[in-house]
Design an enzyme around this catalytic site. Structure first.
Site, PDB file in Angstrom:
ATOM      1  CG  PHE A  34      -2.255   0.707   0.873  1.00  0.00           C
ATOM      2  CD1 PHE A  34      -3.209   0.117   0.029  1.00  0.00           C
ATOM      3  CD2 PHE A  34      -2.530   1.969   1.371  1.00  0.00           C
ATOM      4  CE1 PHE A  34      -4.395   0.771  -0.277  1.00  0.00           C
ATOM      5  CE2 PHE A  34      -3.702   2.632   1.058  1.00  0.00           C
ATOM      6  CZ  PHE A  34      -4.648   2.035   0.237  1.00  0.00           C
ATOM      7  CG  LEU A  35       4.437   0.426  -2.140  1.00  0.00           C
ATOM      8  CD1 LEU A  35       5.426   0.260  -3.290  1.00  0.00           C
ATOM      9  CD2 LEU A  35       5.103   0.108  -0.816  1.00  0.00           C
ATOM     10  CE  LYS A  37       3.034  12.390  -3.756  1.00  0.00           C
ATOM     11  NZ  LYS A  37       2.470  13.757  -3.600  1.00  0.00           N
ATOM     12  CG  HIS A  39       6.064   2.730   1.347  1.00  0.00           C
ATOM     13  ND1 HIS A  39       4.740   3.018   1.495  1.00  0.00           N
ATOM     14  CD2 HIS A  39       6.409   1.960   2.413  1.00  0.00           C
ATOM     15  CE1 HIS A  39       4.277   2.438   2.608  1.00  0.00           C
ATOM     16  NE2 HIS A  39       5.274   1.795   3.181  1.00  0.00           N
ATOM     17  CE  LYS A 151       4.000   6.529   9.406  1.00  0.00           C
ATOM     18  NZ  LYS A 151       3.458   5.653  10.483  1.00  0.00           N
ATOM     19  CD  GLN A 155       9.823  -1.159  11.204  1.00  0.00           C
ATOM     20  OE1 GLN A 155       8.832  -1.825  11.405  1.00  0.00           O
ATOM     21  NE2 GLN A 155      10.022  -0.488  10.082  1.00  0.00           N
TER      22      GLN A 155
END
EC number: 6.3.2.1
Lengths: 288, 288
Positions: A34-35, A37, A39, A151, A155
Site C-alpha cells: 500500500f505504497l 510517497k 515508501h 516514522k 523500528q
C-alpha cells in the site's frame, strides 16, 4: 522490473545479478505494501545509492496482535507495482504467507529494553514479529543496504540493535519522514481515517512542531514532564484524539530522560487513536 | 593457515577469497576449542566438500548458565592450531569475548518446543545462547555449509530449525559421533574425568548399545517406558553415575513418543553426571 513470488526464485535472481555484475551493491526496501510517497522516497534513496534495488511487499502476520488490523490492512498490488516501476525498482518480491511461513515459526528474535517503551509497550510481541521477519528477508535477499522510514523510529532503533548484536552484514539507512502538505505523516493507515478524523489528526504533527519549537527557544532547558503535559493537552484539544502514548526518550537507546541537559539526542514520540485508527508520529532532536 | 582475531579482518579475508576465487564454497566449523578427533572429523568433512575451510574457536559465555563451567572450560590454543593445521584448515577465527560482545547483547534468538526437553530443560537459556552465537558467526563468516557433530544432537535439531525458520542461506551438515576405542563419546569435557569416573563413564555408550540392540531385535516392538527403565537401571549400576536425563524422543522434532510403531526416527539421549562432570551421549535410530 521483475516480479517474484518465490524464495528460491528470488535467491536465484540475486545470485545471477551477482555473477553478471561482480561487486554489485544491493539495496533493499522491505514494506507491507500500500505504497505511498514515503515508501517511494525509500526506493529512490536505494536507487541513488545501489546498483540493484529490491522491494519486498509482505503483510507480516507475526507482527500483528490478535486484536489488530492484519486482515483489513490495506492492500493494492497493482498500485504498488506502478509506484515501484516509476522509481526504477529492479525486483519486487511478493511472497505469500505460506511461502514465508510454511510452518508456524518456532524461532523468534527478541530485542529487549529498546522494545519496553512506546509501540513495544502498546503492542506486545510486535517487535519480535518485526525482528523475525526482517531477519528472514535479510537472509533471503542478502542486501548490502536496507532502507527504513523514520516514522517508525523505534523500528529503526530495534533493527539497528539487532543488526549490531547479531553482526548482520547489512547497512541500515534511516530515511526522513514524508508528510502531506498539511503536515500529516504519510502512512498506509491514513486511508482508514474518516474526514473528521483526518482533519483532527493534524494535531500530531502540530503538537510535535510546538514541542520542538519550545525546546529550541529555550536551548533545551525544558522540563521533560511539563513538556509531555503540554503536548498531551495540545493533542486532547482534538475531541476525537485518544492518546496511546506521549513520550520523550533518549534516541536511539529509548531510555528514560529526566533532563534534556545530559542527553545527546531525543525522540518525541506520539501514538494517538482516532476512531479505530492508531497513528504514530515523532520528531528526533539532536541537542548536542 | 591464517589466524584471525578480529571480525572485520575475518570479513575482509572471506571477501578477498571470494574475489580471488568466484563461486568458492565456504565450509565452517564453529567450536569452543580444546579440539579432539571429533572436531578434526568435522574439519575433514569440510575440507572434502569445500574450497575454503574456516574454523572458529570461541568459548561463548552466553550459552553457559551461572553455575556452569564457563571459567574452567578447557582451553588449549596451541594444541588447537596444530589440529587445525594438520587437517588443512585455511582460516582459524579466534575472537575475544569483547570482540563478539562489545556490549551485552540485547538481541536473543529463541527456538521454542525443540528446546523444551533434554539439555534445553536441564540448562535453561543454553540454546538461546547457542542460537544467538551461531547466528552471529554465520553472519560474520557467511559460509555455504556448516559442520556440527551429532553428539550434540539437540543442538543440530535447534540449529536446523533456526536456519529453516529464518531462511539462513547455509547448509547444516551433521557429522557422526566419534568415540574412543572403548566407546566413550569424544568430548572436550572428558578431560575433567578422574580415572574412576572415566572408567564408569563407559556405561553411557554401553547402555545405548544395549537399548539399540533391544529395539533392533524386537523390530521396534519395544515399550518406551520400560526401555527407559532398563536404560536407567543399567546406568545406575555405575555407582558414580548421577542421571540428569534418560529420554527417548522423536528426532529431529524432539516430541514425545508413546509408541515406536508410528515414529520414523528416534533419539535415545542421555545426560549423566560423574562427580562435577556432566556427559551427554545419544544414538539416533531410523525405524522406517
Amino acid at each position: 522490473m521483475q516480479t517474484i513470488h518465490n524464495i528460491n526464485e528470488l535467491r536465484a535472481a540475486v545470485k545471477q545479478a551477482k555473477i553478471n555484475h561482480p561487486g554489485i551493491r544491493i539495496g533493499f526496501v522491505p514494506t507491507m505494501g500500500f505504497l505511498h510517497k514515503g515508501h517511494a522516497s525509500l526506493l529512490e534513496a536505494a536507487r541513488r545509492q545501489c546498483d540493484l534495488v529490491i522491494l519486498s511487499i509482505f503483510v507480516n502476520p507475526l507482527q500483528f496482535g490478535p486484536n489488530e488490523d492484519f486482515d483489513k490492512y490495506p492492500r493494492n498490488e497493482e498500485g504498488d507495482l506502478a509506484v515501484a516501476k516509476a522509481v526504477g525498482t529492479d525486483i519486487v518480491f511478493l511472497p505469500s504467507v505460506d511461502e514465508m511461513y510454511p510452518q508456524p515459526t518456532k524461532t523468534i528474535i527478541t530485542v529487549s529494553q529498546i522494545t519496553d517503551r512506546l509501540c513495544g509497550a502498546s503492542r506486545p510481541g510486535h517487535f519480535d514479529g518485526v525482528g523475525t521477519i526482517v531477519s528472514k528477508l535479510f537472509n533471503i535477499v542478502q542486501p548490502d543496504a536496507a532502507y527504513f522510514g523514520l516514522k517508525d523510529a523505534q523500528q529503526i532503533a530495534v533493527i539497528n540493535q539487532m543488526v549490531n548484536d547479531l553482526n548482520m552484514p547489512v547497512e541500515i539507512v534511516p530515511c526522513p519522514i514524508l508528510r502531506e502538505s498539511d503536515g500529516l505523516a504519510m502512512s498506509s493507515r491514513n486511508v482508514y481515517l474518516l474526514p473528521e478524523e483526518r482533519e483532527q489528526a493534524l494535531v500530531l504533527s502540530a503538537s510535535l512542531k510546538l514541542a520542538e519549537g519550545l525546546i529550541r527557544e529555550q536551548n533545551g532547558e525544558v522540563d521533560v514532564m511539563s513538556l509531555i503535559e503540554t503536548l498531551s493537552q495540545t493533542i486532547r484539544q482534538a475531541p476525537l484524539a485518544v492518546i496511546d502514548y506521549v513520550e520523550i526518550l533518549a534516541y536511539p537507546s529509548l531510555e528514560t530522560v529526566s533532563s534534556l541537559k545530559d542527553t545527546e539526542q531525543i525522540i518525541i514520540a506520539l501514538a494517538v487513536k482516532f476512531g479505530k485508527t492508531r497513528l504514530i508520529d515523532n520528531v528526533i532532536i539532536r541537542l548536542k
